[in-house]
Design an enzyme around this catalytic site. Structure first.
Site, PDB file in Angstrom:
ATOM      1  N   GLY A  46       9.354  74.045  -4.413  1.00 19.14           N
ATOM      2  CA  GLY A  46       8.797  74.080  -5.798  1.00 19.14           C
ATOM      3  C   GLY A  46       7.608  73.028  -5.821  1.00 19.14           C
ATOM      4  N   GLN A  51      -0.591  69.295  -7.400  1.00 20.81           N
ATOM      5  CA  GLN A  51       0.164  68.791  -5.630  1.00 20.81           C
ATOM      6  C   GLN A  51      -1.381  68.785  -4.677  1.00 20.81           C
ATOM      7  OE1 GLN A  51       4.273  69.620  -6.569  1.00 20.81           O
ATOM      8  NE2 GLN A  51       4.050  67.842  -5.453  1.00 20.81           N
ATOM      9  N   CYS A  91      10.585  64.892  -4.163  1.00 25.78           N
ATOM     10  CA  CYS A  91       9.227  65.472  -4.740  1.00 25.78           C
ATOM     11  C   CYS A  91       8.177  65.313  -3.189  1.00 25.78           C
ATOM     12  CB  CYS A  91       8.745  64.588  -5.361  1.00 25.78           C
ATOM     13  SG  CYS A  91       6.923  65.214  -5.913  1.00 25.78           S
ATOM     14  N   LEU A  92       7.083  66.736  -3.361  1.00 23.13           N
ATOM     15  CA  LEU A  92       6.973  66.475  -2.019  1.00 23.13           C
ATOM     16  C   LEU A  92       5.436  65.463  -1.524  1.00 23.13           C
ATOM     17  CD1 LEU A  92       6.051  70.455  -1.413  1.00 23.13           C
ATOM     18  CD2 LEU A  92       7.455  68.701  -0.022  1.00 23.13           C
ATOM     19  N   HIS A 133      10.802  69.702 -13.231  1.00 22.04           N
ATOM     20  CA  HIS A 133       9.699  69.327 -12.472  1.00 22.04           C
ATOM     21  C   HIS A 133       7.991  69.061 -12.437  1.00 22.04           C
ATOM     22  CE1 HIS A 133      10.121  66.748  -8.628  1.00 22.04           C
ATOM     23  NE2 HIS A 133       8.612  67.102  -8.678  1.00 22.04           N
ATOM     24  N   GLU A 134       8.314  71.170 -12.242  1.00 18.76           N
ATOM     25  CA  GLU A 134       6.215  70.818 -11.661  1.00 18.76           C
ATOM     26  C   GLU A 134       5.738  71.052 -12.979  1.00 18.76           C
ATOM     27  OE1 GLU A 134       6.042  71.322  -8.676  1.00 18.76           O
ATOM     28  OE2 GLU A 134       7.660  71.697  -7.898  1.00 18.76           O
ATOM     29  N   HIS A 137       3.827  68.506 -13.666  1.00 18.89           N
ATOM     30  CA  HIS A 137       3.768  67.925 -12.586  1.00 18.89           C
ATOM     31  C   HIS A 137       1.371  68.360 -13.118  1.00 18.89           C
ATOM     32  CE1 HIS A 137       5.032  66.223  -9.043  1.00 18.89           C
ATOM     33  NE2 HIS A 137       5.620  67.219  -8.438  1.00 18.89           N
TER      34      HIS A 137
HETATM   35 NI    NI Z   1       7.630  67.095  -7.295  1.00 17.91          NI
END
Ligand code: NI
Length: 178
Positions: A46, A51, A91-92, A133-134, A137
């Protein structure tokens, strides 16, 4: 398509709250393509526009094994959140960090698709976790915000140190990198 740079926590730009997309135009379509390429290359399941330093409410998710079922959520709105489920999240934007996070197990989401068409759907389990989660962000939050201050500070210090010292450890393979 282009690979975009993924912001790494504690980059302050990850704290910006993204405004809604007003028009789903070609610019948004290009953003979705670039985000998809970036997410697949990372790899992650995702990615939120925040991000990649784009302040727009755009989220992409692909939970398929074959990495060919991209789901696009523009201006996602979560409602009817129920139940709770704990998962090891990664998470990235926080490379190498994994922590158990509790989220709602069932949600409803309404959003626009990549053509700008509104849709509403009930989602559960993994997709529900990813969406929460997204959307965090897009609101300027990261998953460690759900942890105690002590754990959060420890993770922040570790990422700052690793950013100075060299490449961070890869995230454990069996965790969700979202
Ligand atoms: Ni993330």
């Amino acid at each position: 398509m282009a690979l975009l740079e993924i912001l790494i926590y504690p980059d302050p730009r990850l704290r910006k709250k993204a405004p809604a997309v007003e028009t789903v135009d070609r610019k948004i379509s290009t953003l979705v393509d670039d985000m998809a390429q970036t997410m697949y290359a990372a790899p992650g399941i995702g990615l939120a526009a925040t991000q990649v330093n784009v302040q727009q409410r755009v989220v992409i998710i692909d939970l398929s094994e074959e990495r060919n079922q991209l789901q696009v959520f523009i201006n996602p709105l979560i409602s009817d959140a129920e139940g709770s489920i704990e998962t090891e999240e990664g998470c990235l934007s926080l490379p190498g960090i994994v922590a158990p996070i509790t989220r709602h197990e069932h949600i409803r989401v309404c959003a626009l698709d990549r053509e700008g068409k509104p849709f509403e759907t009930a989602v559960t389990g993994l997709l529900a976790i990813c969406l929460q989660h997204e959307v965090d962000h897009l609101d300027g939050k990261v998953f460690t915000d759900h942890l105690s201050r002590l754990k959060r500070d420890r993770i922040r210090k570790r990422l700052v140190r690793e950013a100075k010292e060299g490449p961070p450890a890869p995230t454990r393979e069996n965790s969700l990198v979202i």
